[in-house]
Design a protein around this motif. Structure first.
Motif, PDB file in Angstrom:
ATOM      1  N   PHE A 125     -36.342 -16.960   8.366  1.00  0.00           N
ATOM      2  CA  PHE A 125     -37.608 -17.357   7.774  1.00  0.00           C
ATOM      3  C   PHE A 125     -38.089 -16.181   6.934  1.00  0.00           C
ATOM      4  O   PHE A 125     -37.614 -15.059   7.110  1.00  0.00           O
ATOM      5  N   GLU A 126     -39.032 -16.412   6.044  1.00  0.00           N
ATOM      6  CA  GLU A 126     -39.600 -15.308   5.261  1.00  0.00           C
ATOM      7  C   GLU A 126     -40.422 -14.431   6.196  1.00  0.00           C
ATOM      8  O   GLU A 126     -41.503 -14.820   6.629  1.00  0.00           O
ATOM      9  N   GLY A 127     -39.883 -13.273   6.573  1.00  0.00           N
ATOM     10  CA  GLY A 127     -40.597 -12.341   7.432  1.00  0.00           C
ATOM     11  C   GLY A 127     -40.172 -12.335   8.885  1.00  0.00           C
ATOM     12  O   GLY A 127     -40.642 -11.501   9.667  1.00  0.00           O
ATOM     13  N   MET A 128     -39.289 -13.262   9.275  1.00  0.00           N
ATOM     14  CA  MET A 128     -38.817 -13.293  10.661  1.00  0.00           C
ATOM     15  C   MET A 128     -37.452 -13.977  10.701  1.00  0.00           C
ATOM     16  O   MET A 128     -37.247 -14.988  10.031  1.00  0.00           O
ATOM     17  N   SER A 129     -36.538 -13.409  11.486  1.00  0.00           N
ATOM     18  CA  SER A 129     -35.233 -14.051  11.640  1.00  0.00           C
ATOM     19  C   SER A 129     -34.762 -13.943  13.087  1.00  0.00           C
ATOM     20  O   SER A 129     -35.150 -13.034  13.817  1.00  0.00           O
ATOM     21  N   PHE A 130     -33.935 -14.920  13.476  1.00  0.00           N
ATOM     22  CA  PHE A 130     -33.351 -15.008  14.808  1.00  0.00           C
ATOM     23  C   PHE A 130     -31.842 -14.943  14.640  1.00  0.00           C
ATOM     24  O   PHE A 130     -31.282 -15.714  13.857  1.00  0.00           O
ATOM     25  N   GLU A 131     -31.202 -14.065  15.386  1.00  0.00           N
ATOM     26  CA  GLU A 131     -29.758 -13.884  15.295  1.00  0.00           C
ATOM     27  C   GLU A 131     -29.128 -14.084  16.672  1.00  0.00           C
ATOM     28  O   GLU A 131     -29.449 -13.362  17.617  1.00  0.00           O
ATOM     29  N   LYS A 132     -28.243 -15.056  16.767  1.00  0.00           N
ATOM     30  CA  LYS A 132     -27.555 -15.330  18.033  1.00  0.00           C
ATOM     31  C   LYS A 132     -26.423 -14.332  18.200  1.00  0.00           C
ATOM     32  O   LYS A 132     -25.520 -14.254  17.382  1.00  0.00           O
ATOM     33  N   ILE A 133     -26.477 -13.541  19.259  1.00  0.00           N
ATOM     34  CA  ILE A 133     -25.420 -12.597  19.593  1.00  0.00           C
ATOM     35  C   ILE A 133     -24.429 -13.279  20.534  1.00  0.00           C
ATOM     36  O   ILE A 133     -23.225 -13.166  20.374  1.00  0.00           O
ATOM     37  N   SER A 134     -24.962 -13.994  21.530  1.00  0.00           N
ATOM     38  CA  SER A 134     -24.147 -14.770  22.469  1.00  0.00           C
ATOM     39  C   SER A 134     -25.068 -15.840  23.051  1.00  0.00           C
ATOM     40  O   SER A 134     -26.248 -15.913  22.693  1.00  0.00           O
ATOM     41  N   ASP A 135     -24.547 -16.654  23.977  1.00  0.00           N
ATOM     42  CA  ASP A 135     -25.384 -17.672  24.608  1.00  0.00           C
ATOM     43  C   ASP A 135     -26.521 -17.059  25.419  1.00  0.00           C
ATOM     44  O   ASP A 135     -27.485 -17.748  25.735  1.00  0.00           O
TER      45      ASP A 135
END
Length: 160
Positions: A125-135
């Motif tokens: 998102f503009e200004g925030m992100s979520f990154e999946k490393i593992s489950d």
């Protein structure tokens, strides 16, 4: 011999090109089911304390979350967050609250983060992100605007 070297170089270049294209992540449709991996009860450390962020599974066209920061065994602040489907895209919206639930934003104001991109392991998102490393692990990156006008990106490493 020169033909053999040229053939090997062409094959190597072709293989390199294909492997680079395979590494580029495919952009996914802006649908909640493509980011459902965010759901769960997440814990981590940030701002000198313990943080908790609890995301619901997609339902009713949205996902919702609560967030709290605990410093010195006391809540510093809370957030209520939602990601919802709006006009063929997603938007993340949130409100902040003091530890006594008095709001930071006005009654009808939200902090909005429009969607930029979704891939299999990341939603930006503009200004925030979520990154999946593992489950059981993810990183959340939040751009925080400083009083001097600069932007500091804070990383939250969460596990569940």
């Amino acid at each position: 011999m020169k033909k053999l070297i040229v053939i090997v170089l062409v094959m190597t270049a072709s293989f390199f090109s294909l492997s680079c294209k395979a590494q580029v992540e495919k952009t996914l449709e802006p649908k909640l089911e493509n980011i459902s991996w965010i759901s769960g009860d997440w814990k981590g450390e940030a701002f000198g304390g313990q943080v908790e962020e609890n995301w619901s599974k997609p339902s009713g066209g949205s996902m919702m979350a609560t967030f709290k920061l605990i410093n010195n065994n006391a809540v510093s602040f809370y957030e209520i967050e939602i990601i919802r489907e709006v006009e063929n895209t997603l938007i993340l919206q949130l409100k902040h609250f003091n530890n006594d639930l008095k709001g930071w934003e006005t009654k009808d104001e939200t902090v909005d983060f429009p969607l930029k991109e979704i891939t299999a392991n990341k939603v930006t998102f503009e200004g925030m992100s979520f990154e999946k490393i593992s489950d059981h692990e993810m990183n959340v990156y939040v751009d925080i605007h400083q009083k001097n006008g600069s932007i500091e990106t804070v990383k939250f490493n969460y596990t569940k």
